[in-house]
Write a protein that holds these residues in place. Structure first.
Motif: not given
Length: 339
Positions: A97-100, A126-127, A133-134
């Motif tokens: 997802s380019y935007s995230g 983004g999300k 990371e989470k």
């Protein structure tokens, strides 16, 4: 005419899309290097690339390239909310997802985690980055160039190649890509793209290719939709000779379209004959048609030289219509209403 086009470029191209197209080949190296630090397991039977819109295009082209290279690599591109039922060994799930923030891709990522599938994600942030990371899953960061995802295909393609190498699906892809990228010179096809745009004018483009290059024809369709903001359609040989060509039986329909046939010099001989015969019949029935040769020595060069020509054609068609090729207001407004 050329002076007018230069003025239009300065006036309308507010995000400098022309500069992005000119510098497109440099994206591959960045994408490959961005994936350099991630570690992946091997032994997967299948790889699923999950993405929507421009974020899915690199996966489609990667599948095309590997098939032409005769490499067995079972890439499946998913453009939906739910992962399919997957039998056999657990797959590798690549979330792009380019935007995230693409909701379908976020859904795929969460389902992959639930099923304990190995994931690797590709985005500017983004999300999707926050989720990685989470959950401490591999993440490849793309540059925040603020360019449309459809023009970031080189970044994503390079990252996918590195993922395929690290997961044991293929070898020596990065070297082939970097060698091929050096031979791609976007500026050399700009004039031809502008010429095609002038030929298309106010007609609706239809892009044809052999089944081998259907993903490339689809990429052209997307560029016309998003850059020039016009309807566009695509199909492939030999299938279209069994149905779609009948749609040009009457001149009042045929003269509304401009057909572009993407043709390789290594087509199946029967498909090569189909291209020539189809062009003859459709022209006779009133359809405008251009055969666009795929140029380059390698499969990689053929694919991306043609992709860039599609960028140029749709870019100049947008300028010809007096619009900025970058914004996609209708899509953004739709996303807001879906939120």
């Amino acid at each position: 005419m050329e002076i007018k086009m230069r003025l239009d470029t300065t006036k309308l191209d507010k995000s400098n899309m022309r500069g992005v197209i000119v510098n497109f080949p440099s994206q591959f190296k960045f994408g490959i290097e961005a994936a350099g630090t991630i570690k992946l397991k091997t032994g997967f039977e299948k790889i699923f690339v999950c993405g929507m819109g421009g974020s899915a295009l690199a996966g489609l082209l990667a599948g095309t390239w590997l098939r032409l290279e005769k490499k067995h690599c079972p890439i499946h591109v998913l453009r939906q909310y739910d992962l399919p039922k997957i039998g056999g060994k657990k797959p590798l799930i690549v979330c792009v997802s380019y935007s995230g923030n693409t909701e379908e891709t976020i859904s795929n990522y969460k389902q992959a985690l639930k099923n304990k599938y190995q994931t690797v994600s590709v985005s500017v942030g983004g999300k999707l980055k926050a989720l990685c990371e989470k959950n401490k899953t591999p993440f490849i960061a793309l540059p925040s160039d603020d360019i449309p995802p459809r023009l970031a295909v080189g970044y994503i393609f390079g990252a996918l190649a590195a993922i395929l190498e690290k997961s044991g699906f293929a070898e020596n892809l990065s070297k082939k890509i970097l060698t091929g990228a050096e031979k791609i010179r976007p500026i050399e096809s700009e004039k031809y793209g502008r010429t095609l745009a002038e030929k298309i004018s106010k007609k609706i483009p239809i892009i044809y290719s052999s089944s081998d290059y259907h993903s490339l024809a689809y990429n052209w369709k997307i560029q016309f939709n998003e850059n020039a903001k016009i309807p566009a359609f695509c199909n492939f040989f030999p299938e279209l000779n069994h149905n779609e060509m009948l749609g040009f039986n009457f001149k009042e329909y045929a003269d509304k379209f401009h057909i572009l046939v993407l043709k390789s010099d290594k087509e199946h001989p029967r498909n090569a004959k189909r291209v020539n015969l189809t062009a003859e019949i459709l022209k006779k029935n009133g359809a405008a048609l251009d055969v666009v040769a795929l140029k380059g020595k390698s499969n990689f060069e053929k694919i991306f030289n043609a992709l860039i020509l599609g960028h140029w054609t749709s870019y100049y068609l947008a300028l010809q219509k007096g619009i900025d090729p970058a914004p996609i207001e209708m899509v953004e407004e739709f996303k807001k209403k879906m939120a």
